[in-house]
Design a protein around this motif. Structure first.
Motif, short mmCIF file in Angstrom:
data_model
loop_
_atom_site.label_atom_id
_atom_site.label_comp_id
_atom_site.label_asym_id
_atom_site.label_seq_id
_atom_site.Cartn_x
_atom_site.Cartn_y
_atom_site.Cartn_z
N GLY A 126 -3.21 11.05 10.62
CA GLY A 126 -3.33 10.27 10.97
C GLY A 126 -2.44 8.73 10.50
O GLY A 126 -1.78 7.74 11.22
N ALA A 127 -3.71 9.16 9.08
CA ALA A 127 -3.89 7.36 8.78
C ALA A 127 -2.29 7.59 7.99
O ALA A 127 -1.96 6.03 8.34
CB ALA A 127 -4.41 7.41 7.61
N ALA A 128 -1.49 8.81 7.13
CA ALA A 128 -0.83 7.86 6.92
C ALA A 128 0.61 7.91 7.57
O ALA A 128 1.46 6.78 7.52
CB ALA A 128 -0.26 9.29 6.13
N VAL A 129 1.07 8.26 8.71
CA VAL A 129 1.39 7.71 9.92
C VAL A 129 1.73 6.45 10.21
O VAL A 129 2.21 5.35 10.54
CB VAL A 129 1.38 8.38 11.18
N ILE A 130 0.18 6.18 10.38
CA ILE A 130 -0.43 4.50 11.06
C ILE A 130 0.55 3.44 9.69
O ILE A 130 1.12 2.55 9.59
CB ILE A 130 -1.01 4.58 10.55
N VAL A 131 -0.01 3.48 7.76
CA VAL A 131 0.08 3.16 7.43
C VAL A 131 1.76 3.26 6.48
O VAL A 131 1.09 1.67 4.98
CB VAL A 131 -0.99 2.23 6.67
N PHE A 132 1.67 4.17 5.74
CA PHE A 132 2.52 4.67 4.87
C PHE A 132 3.93 3.52 5.22
O PHE A 132 4.78 3.88 5.72
CB PHE A 132 2.77 6.18 4.29
N LYS A 133 3.92 3.19 4.20
CA LYS A 133 5.30 2.60 3.48
C LYS A 133 6.19 2.82 2.43
O LYS A 133 4.70 3.14 1.64
CB LYS A 133 5.66 0.74 3.32
N ALA A 134 6.96 2.78 1.50
CA ALA A 134 7.99 3.00 0.33
C ALA A 134 7.28 2.03 -0.69
O ALA A 134 7.26 0.64 -0.07
CB ALA A 134 9.40 3.33 0.47
N PRO A 135 6.71 2.43 -1.35
CA PRO A 135 6.18 1.49 -2.37
C PRO A 135 7.10 0.32 -2.86
O PRO A 135 8.16 1.53 -3.31
CB PRO A 135 5.37 2.19 -3.55
N GLY A 136 6.82 -0.43 -2.65
CA GLY A 136 7.69 -2.06 -3.24
C GLY A 136 8.08 -2.11 -4.60
O GLY A 136 8.14 -3.37 -4.94
N GLN A 137 6.87 -1.82 -5.49
CA GLN A 137 6.12 -2.57 -7.12
C GLN A 137 5.86 -1.61 -7.94
O GLN A 137 5.96 0.13 -7.84
CB GLN A 137 4.07 -2.99 -6.95
N ASP A 138 6.52 -1.53 -9.01
CA ASP A 138 6.73 -0.77 -10.60
C ASP A 138 5.57 -0.92 -10.59
O ASP A 138 5.52 0.45 -11.21
CB ASP A 138 7.71 -1.69 -11.54
N GLU A 139 4.24 -1.01 -10.41
CA GLU A 139 3.05 -1.63 -10.73
C GLU A 139 2.29 -0.51 -9.72
O GLU A 139 0.87 0.31 -9.81
CB GLU A 139 2.43 -2.27 -11.48
N PHE A 140 2.80 0.49 -8.90
CA PHE A 140 1.71 0.89 -7.62
C PHE A 140 1.80 2.52 -8.43
O PHE A 140 0.27 2.71 -7.53
CB PHE A 140 2.57 1.20 -6.73
N LEU A 141 2.14 2.43 -9.01
CA LEU A 141 0.88 4.02 -10.04
C LEU A 141 0.11 4.05 -10.63
O LEU A 141 -1.12 4.46 -10.17
CB LEU A 141 2.48 4.69 -10.94
N MET A 142 -0.24 2.85 -11.12
CA MET A 142 -1.53 2.28 -12.36
C MET A 142 -2.24 2.06 -11.17
O MET A 142 -3.67 2.14 -10.55
CB MET A 142 -1.01 0.87 -12.99
N GLY A 143 -1.77 0.96 -10.04
CA GLY A 143 -2.65 1.03 -8.69
C GLY A 143 -3.78 2.26 -7.89
O GLY A 143 -4.43 2.10 -7.63
N PHE A 144 -2.21 2.97 -7.63
CA PHE A 144 -2.53 4.32 -7.39
C PHE A 144 -4.07 5.02 -7.95
O PHE A 144 -4.60 5.40 -7.68
CB PHE A 144 -1.89 4.91 -7.02
N LEU A 145 -3.80 5.46 -9.37
CA LEU A 145 -4.32 5.74 -10.37
C LEU A 145 -6.11 5.27 -10.46
O LEU A 145 -7.08 5.67 -10.30
CB LEU A 145 -4.43 5.81 -11.46
N ILE A 146 -6.25 4.22 -9.95
CA ILE A 146 -7.15 3.13 -10.11
C ILE A 146 -8.17 2.91 -9.13
O ILE A 146 -9.40 3.16 -8.79
CB ILE A 146 -6.91 1.55 -10.45
N LEU A 147 -6.81 3.60 -7.48
CA LEU A 147 -7.58 3.18 -6.54
C LEU A 147 -8.12 4.66 -6.16
O LEU A 147 -9.65 4.84 -5.83
CB LEU A 147 -7.04 3.35 -5.55
N GLN A 148 -8.12 5.59 -6.71
CA GLN A 148 -8.39 7.24 -6.67
C GLN A 148 -9.69 6.71 -7.67
O GLN A 148 -10.40 7.79 -6.77
CB GLN A 148 -7.29 7.78 -7.72
#
Length: 287
Positions: A126-148
């Motif tokens: 449900g959360a993914a349906v609402i907010v998921f969009k394709a990442p538009g930044q090259d640095e998204f992986l670093m942000g993803f790891l930090i957020l995890q």
């Protein structure tokens, strides 16, 4: 349960405020100020916890759940737009349920495990349906790891608090947890700051006060005390409960474009997951 719902509603406004109003401030400074404000709010209750061993344990738990979590969470905004921060927090229920499966043998019952995982998967879908969009930044992986890192720290904190913290002294518990978190965040971030270059506007001061006193201080108290009143499955699911409200807040207050159809579908899935886990808990108690 009402505490978790109330917190989800309040937290929904934080994404836009952090990204829109606090841009330019050091992430460690923001985290430290929020946690210091949290501690100041609960400092009058600090002597409700008298055992030295419990005080130390709560401070260590606060370092994990709030100190490490906030430093990583605020830092992730340096790499991710607000909507991706929301996207990548949907993995927190996995960590809550994972801890429960690993350390609580009673949760390994096939029926209970199936229901718990099913509810969590519905919530994440449900959360993914609402907010998921394709990442538009090259640095998204670093942000993803930090957020995890933030998600795992928050999951560890609330999972442990649910099991051993004294229900009769929630305010005292939180005072010691906020003290540990504030000391940790401040010792980590303050030595790295160029104090002469820091400029905080009046608007940013008001936002920090709101985030520190209400969204952090009051809400984490309500969340941790509320976590002791629900099942692990419901607690895991409610970690995504703020997302539908966050999208509504973005439409009304922050004028962001939102797909209403995706909001309706995703919100329905999250609501269904909460109902399933909550009803299952009631049925298990009756049995």
């Amino acid at each position: 349960m009402w505490r978790l719902v109330a917190v989800s509603i309040i937290w929904a406004f934080s994404f836009g405020l952090i990204k829109g109003k606090l841009t330019g401030l050091d992430s460690g400074l923001v985290a430290s100020i929020r946690l210091i404000l949290c501690f100041l709010c609960f400092m009058p209750f600090i002597f409700k916890v008298s055992q030295q061993k419990m005080r130390l344990r709560l401070m260590l738990l606060g370092i994990v759940q709030f100190g490490i979590m906030y430093l990583a969470y605020i830092q992730s905004y340096q790499y991710l737009p607000a909507y991706l921060v929301a996207v990548f927090t949907i993995f927190t229920p996995f960590y809550v349920i994972g801890l429960n499966i690993i350390f609580d043998k009673n949760s390994r019952n096939a029926k209970a495990l199936t229901v718990a995982l099913g509810a969590v998967m519905l919530s994440i879908a449900g959360a993914a349906v609402i907010v998921f969009k394709a990442p538009g930044q090259d640095e998204f992986l670093m942000g993803f790891l930090i957020l995890q890192v933030a998600n795992i720290a928050f999951a560890i904190g609330q999972w442990n608090y649910q099991r051993w913290a004294d229900q009769s002294s929630n305010a005292g518990n939180m005072a010691w947890m906020y003290l540990g978190a504030a000391l940790f965040a401040s010792l980590f971030s303050f030595p790295q700051l160029s104090w002469s270059e820091i400029v905080i506007s009046d608007e940013q001061i008001l936002v920090l006060l709101y985030l520190g006193v209400i969204a952090s201080g009051l809400c984490f108290y309500l969340w941790n005390s509320g976590s002791k009143q629900v099942s692990p499955a419901t607690l895991a699911v409610m970690n995504n409960g703020y997302i539908p409200v966050a999208v509504i807040a973005s439409i009304v207050l922050f004028s962001e474009d939102v797909d209403v159809v995706r909001l309706a579908i995703g919100g329905g899935l999250i609501f269904l997951s909460v109902v399933i886990s909550y009803k299952t808990r009631i049925a298990a108690s009756a049995a």
